[in-house]
Design an enzyme around this catalytic site. Structure first.
Site, mmCIF file in Angstrom:
data_model
loop_
_atom_site.group_PDB
_atom_site.id
_atom_site.type_symbol
_atom_site.label_atom_id
_atom_site.label_comp_id
_atom_site.label_asym_id
_atom_site.label_seq_id
_atom_site.Cartn_x
_atom_site.Cartn_y
_atom_site.Cartn_z
ATOM 1 N N ARG A 17 3.376 5.057 6.241
ATOM 2 C CA ARG A 17 3.382 4.118 7.428
ATOM 3 C C ARG A 17 4.273 2.718 7.702
ATOM 4 N NH1 ARG A 17 -2.380 4.781 10.660
ATOM 5 N NH2 ARG A 17 -2.310 4.664 8.144
ATOM 6 N N CYS A 51 1.127 -1.293 0.336
ATOM 7 C CA CYS A 51 0.419 -0.110 0.604
ATOM 8 C C CYS A 51 0.967 0.866 0.033
ATOM 9 C CB CYS A 51 -0.815 0.395 1.214
ATOM 10 S SG CYS A 51 -1.883 1.541 1.382
ATOM 11 N N HIS A 56 -2.447 -4.308 4.953
ATOM 12 C CA HIS A 56 -2.546 -3.555 7.067
ATOM 13 C C HIS A 56 -3.813 -3.105 7.120
ATOM 14 C CE1 HIS A 56 -2.831 1.052 5.989
ATOM 15 N NE2 HIS A 56 -1.852 0.346 4.518
HETATM 16 CO CO CO Z 1 -3.271 1.249 2.898
#
Ligand code: CO
Length: 215
Positions: A46, A42, A98
């Site tokens: 983070r 993604c 995630h």
């Molecule tokens: Co994402």
């Protein structure tokens, strides 16, 4: 100092730190690349492939987009896939989603009509939801349902990978790469393996290519 200037300054500090540890660090990196992993992750700021797997630069070939999607007319993904499989000869492809993914969260809500491009992208996640609607809507609370959609989306994207001609050709000719579906926990930093497909895993025949001329 502006934040953007800080990035360039930190880059110089980072390069100097590596050179202090090993004066030939960048020469070696430029010369050799032992890249055995293709990572589809993604775009979320983070979730960095190298960092969360504690991997040195040069080992993971990376493609990222919103919600780690494998869409069969996405040229950027498909060209990176072809390069990774046919030229780098990677042994593993990892789709890493995630928990707490903004793309998944947005796809579960009503779309805003003015987000033309985002809505086209999120539609693919809505399709995954529709495919698993019955199981998903048995799950409560809502946050748990969202986590499950993160997992189901990774599983669907791994299957999408297996359905590409690039992967099917490689499975037939060099018995690789292995496909892995992982989910990373933002709250604890831990990756869970959700699915693995090895070369030769039977596919739904409707998606099989006729590879008789290759074998
Ligand atoms: Co994402």
């Amino acid at each position: 100092m502006k934040p953007i200037e800080r990035l360039l300054l930190e880059n110089k500090a980072w390069a100097q730190e590596h050179l202090a540890q090993d004066p030939h660090f960048f020469e070696k990196l430029a010369r050799e690349r032992r890249c055995d992993f293709f990572w589809i992750g993604c775009s979320d700021s983070r979730v960095h492939a190298d960092e969360i797997t504690n991997t040195e630069p040069g080992r993971i070939f990376v493609h990222r987009n919103i919600a780690n999607m494998v869409i069969n007319d996405d040229m950027t993904l498909l060209s990176a896939l072809e390069y990774a499989v046919d030229h780098l000869l990677v042994g593993h492809i990892i789709v890493c989603g995630h928990y707490g993914c903004g793309g998944i969260n947005a796809a579960m809500r009503k779309a805003k009509p003015d987000q033309l491009m985002l809505n086209k992208w999120l539609k693919h996640i809505k399709d995954v939801y529709r495919l698993h609607r019955h199981a998903l809507e048995m799950i409560s609370p809502y946050a748990e349902r969202e986590n499950r959609l993160v997992e189901l989306n990774v599983i669907e994207q791994v299957h999408n990978l297996a359905q590409t001609s690039t992967v099917q050709k490689a499975w037939a000719t060099r018995q690789g790469p292995e496909l892995h579906g992982w989910v990373y926990g933002l709250g604890n930093g831990i990756i869970r393996e959700i699915i693995q497909l090895d070369a030769g895993t039977p596919l739904d025949p409707i998606y099989e290519y006729d590879l008789t001329s290759l074998t």
